[in-house]
Enzyme design. Sequence first.
Site: not given
Length: 114
Positions: A39, A42
């Site tokens: 991600c 993230c």
Amino acid sequence: MAEEGQVIGCHTVEAWTEQLQKGNESKKLVVVDFTASWCGPCRFIAPVLAELAKKLPGVIFLKVDVDELKSVATDWAVEAMPTFMFLKEGKIVDKIVGAKKDELQQKIQLHAAA
């Protein structure tokens, strides 16, 4: 305490449960970052979280990889990454979905002060 001032990665359900227990007993604010290695947002927010952890030793920061601990992610109904859960004495007091740096800082300050 060695863990103060850093983000604690929970790699097993046992470690996760233990950290939650510590958070409950300490009555401190617990901020959980539900993340995933693939991600992008993230990865963007991770250094921000690390910085906040250094500045705010009175807050417990936990990180859970949703692929590593699928059962925890399912239990907590995490559907998007990153999701931040704010816990006080075992109860969810707030939640942010997405890498929202300013909102993250504001909510941590709000709940840490409460």
